[in-house]
Design an enzyme around this catalytic site. Structure first.
Site, short mmCIF file in Angstrom:
data_model
loop_
_atom_site.label_atom_id
_atom_site.label_comp_id
_atom_site.label_asym_id
_atom_site.label_seq_id
_atom_site.Cartn_x
_atom_site.Cartn_y
_atom_site.Cartn_z
N ASP A 11 0.88 -1.17 0.00
CA ASP A 11 0.00 0.00 0.00
C ASP A 11 0.91 1.21 0.00
OD1 ASP A 11 -1.60 2.14 0.68
OD2 ASP A 11 -2.65 1.10 2.31
N HIS A 18 -8.61 4.71 2.66
CA HIS A 18 -7.90 3.45 2.34
C HIS A 18 -8.66 2.67 1.26
CE1 HIS A 18 -4.96 3.65 5.65
NE2 HIS A 18 -5.95 4.14 6.38
N ASP A 53 -4.15 -1.73 -2.15
CA ASP A 53 -2.82 -2.34 -2.33
C ASP A 53 -2.52 -2.61 -3.81
OD1 ASP A 53 -2.43 -2.61 0.52
OD2 ASP A 53 -3.97 -4.16 0.41
N ASP A 131 -7.22 -7.67 1.04
CA ASP A 131 -7.07 -6.35 1.68
C ASP A 131 -7.91 -6.29 2.94
OD1 ASP A 131 -6.10 -3.74 1.93
OD2 ASP A 131 -7.87 -2.88 0.95
N TYR A 231 0.61 0.33 15.02
CA TYR A 231 -0.28 0.13 13.87
C TYR A 231 0.08 1.06 12.73
CZ TYR A 231 -4.43 -0.62 11.06
OH TYR A 231 -5.29 -0.94 10.04
N LYS A 234 -3.01 -2.56 7.90
CA LYS A 234 -3.10 -4.02 8.03
C LYS A 234 -2.15 -4.68 7.02
CE LYS A 234 -5.18 -6.90 10.72
NZ LYS A 234 -4.79 -6.92 12.12
N GLN A 244 -3.79 -28.48 -9.91
CA GLN A 244 -3.97 -29.63 -10.83
C GLN A 244 -2.85 -30.68 -10.67
OE1 GLN A 244 -7.39 -27.87 -11.96
NE2 GLN A 244 -6.84 -29.83 -12.79
N TYR A 349 -4.87 -0.40 17.48
CA TYR A 349 -4.69 0.97 17.99
C TYR A 349 -4.41 0.91 19.49
CZ TYR A 349 -6.17 3.21 13.69
OH TYR A 349 -6.23 3.65 12.41
P1 13P Z 1 -4.91 -0.71 5.04
O1 13P Z 1 -3.97 -1.58 5.80
O2 13P Z 1 -5.54 -1.41 3.89
O3 13P Z 1 -4.24 0.56 4.65
O4 13P Z 1 -6.12 -0.32 5.99
C1 13P Z 1 -5.86 0.41 7.12
C2 13P Z 1 -7.05 0.73 7.97
O5 13P Z 1 -6.88 0.91 9.16
C3 13P Z 1 -8.38 0.86 7.44
O6 13P Z 1 -9.31 1.34 8.40
P1 13P Z 2 -9.13 -33.10 -16.03
O1 13P Z 2 -9.72 -34.47 -16.10
O2 13P Z 2 -9.39 -32.27 -17.22
O3 13P Z 2 -7.71 -33.07 -15.58
O4 13P Z 2 -9.94 -32.33 -14.89
C1 13P Z 2 -9.81 -32.75 -13.62
C2 13P Z 2 -10.27 -31.68 -12.79
O5 13P Z 2 -9.49 -30.84 -12.43
C3 13P Z 2 -11.69 -31.57 -12.45
O6 13P Z 2 -11.84 -31.03 -11.20
MG MG Z 3 -4.11 1.94 3.33
MG MG Z 4 -4.60 -2.34 2.26
#
Ligand code: 13P
Ligand code: 13P
Ligand code: MG
Ligand code: MG
Length: 368
Positions: A11, A18, A53, A131, A231, A234, A244, A349
């Protein structure tokens, strides 16, 4: 051919609080990635955002923890920070917690997850970016996808997965270094469960398949609070999961997200809400949330990425988003009463702690 998938996110400032980075910041990040592809440092790259972010997905052949790759990410975030400052955006440079780059972004603020792999003939993988939550957001879904036949039908149906998986789990409250434990499912199933039940303390660092020793999943583990000592926003983690064949299929990886499980995050990083699986480039809104997660599916071949499939952009998830909203609103009705607001030791906080200290002095022990 050996290929490295590196996802590094930070971020570095956002519009309207935010909520999301600006278009100019994103254009700058894309330009930096383009230059690195042209110069040959990267074989391919993608820039996305999840809430406030920016995530850089970088494909290269330099291995994990490569200083040039980490410097590229750091310099890109320094450049987007400069733009955020010039536009007067909120929290410019928020996740850049150190002044000078010292070889690796780990411990400096940005979240990173990397896998070096020998490309299979088909190499599908999913990149998760969340996020308004901590790295423990992956505990519940990854446990289900890799250890629980309720979600991973392949554990019963596909002989390739019979050997199970090793969970490498980190104690994120230990700040002197990396404190980790390796446990195998199915044999250590209850021990894995015992740790992962506390997603604010123990988080999944990586998952390796037992039969072949191939890394299946990696997640970022940084806790900004523990780096900065206070703080600063986040953690907002990222993860890469290969799918697969000897790994869970992509559907088994998405299945547990349908619960919309409760995590600590959202407003001021201090509230329990339900994680909402959303489309790429979704913004933040309600109560500085809800906590969101995006999932982009790719294939990589000789270092080149396909276009992304936006995995939560499918009608099925509309109902899950509705459910997540309802679960979040139900919890929010409880306001600041625990567990709607997080426990004391997870309060991001200092306000509650300071108030408690002041009130503590006024307590009296009644004489019998
Ligand atoms: P971020 O970590 O995404 O910046 O969010 C911070 C926050 O405190 C939002 O209320
Ligand atoms: P395939 O038989 O095409 O590999 O698919 C398997 C599968 O991932 C189904 O969930
Ligand atoms: Mg932020
Ligand atoms: Mg963030």
């Amino acid at each position: 051919m050996k290929t490295t998938l590196s996802i590094i996110k930070a971020d570095t400032g956002s519009i309207g609080g935010h909520n999301r980075p600006s278009d100019v910041m994103l254009a700058k990040a894309k330009e930096a990635m383009g230059v690195a592809v042209k110069s040959g440092l990267l074989t391919d790259a993608r820039v996305t955002f999840t809430g406030d972010d920016i995530a850089l997905l970088m494909i290269h052949d330099k291995g994990t923890d490569n200083p040039d790759i980490h410097k590229l990410a750091w310099d890109t975030f320094v450049a987007t920070t400069a733009i955020a400052k010039s536009q007067g955006l909120y929290g410019a440079g928020q996740d850049l917690l150190k002044d000078a780059f010292s070889g690796n972004v780990r411990g400096m603020g940005p979240g990173s997850a990397e896998i070096e792999l020998e490309e299979r003939p088909a190499e599908p993988f999913v990149v998760f970016a969340a996020d308004k939550c901590g790295p423990g957001v992956f505990n519940y879904p990854f446990f289900c996808s890799f250890a629980d036949p309720f979600h991973n039908a392949g554990l019963l149906l596909a002989p390739e997965m019979r050997g199970g998986f090793t969970f490498n789990i980190m104690d994120v409250n230990y700040t002197e270094g990396d404190r980790v434990i390796s446990l195998k499912v199915p044999c250590d199933y209850y021990d894995v469960a015992t740790l992962l039940r506390d997603p604010n303390h123990y988080v999944i660092e990586s998952i390796v398949e037992n039969a072949g020793g191939l890394t299946a999943a990696v997640a970022s583990t940084s806790r900004l609070h523990n780096i900065a000592g206070k703080y600063v926003g986040k953690d907002d983690p990222v993860a890469i999961v290969r799918t697969q064949k000897s790994f869970p299929d992509t559907g088994e990886i998405t299945s547990p997200w349908s619960l919309a499980h409760y995590v600590l995050g959202n407003n001021r990083g201090s509230h329990h809400v339900a994680v909402m699986p959303v489309k790429q480039n979704t913004i933040i809104s309600y109560f500085d949330g809800p906590t969101i997660v995006t999932a982009a599916g790719y294939c990589v071949h000789e270092g080149k990425l396909t276009e992304a499939v936006d995995i939560f952009d499918q009608p099925f998830w509309d109902m899950i988003r509705e459910k997540a909203s309802q679960k979040t609103l139900e919890m929010r009705r409880q306001g600041f009463f625990n567990p709607a607001m997080g426990p004391q030791d997870e309060m991001e906080y200092t306000g509650v702690m300071e108030n408690l200290k002041r009130l503590d002095e006024k307590f009296v022990v009644r004489k019998k």
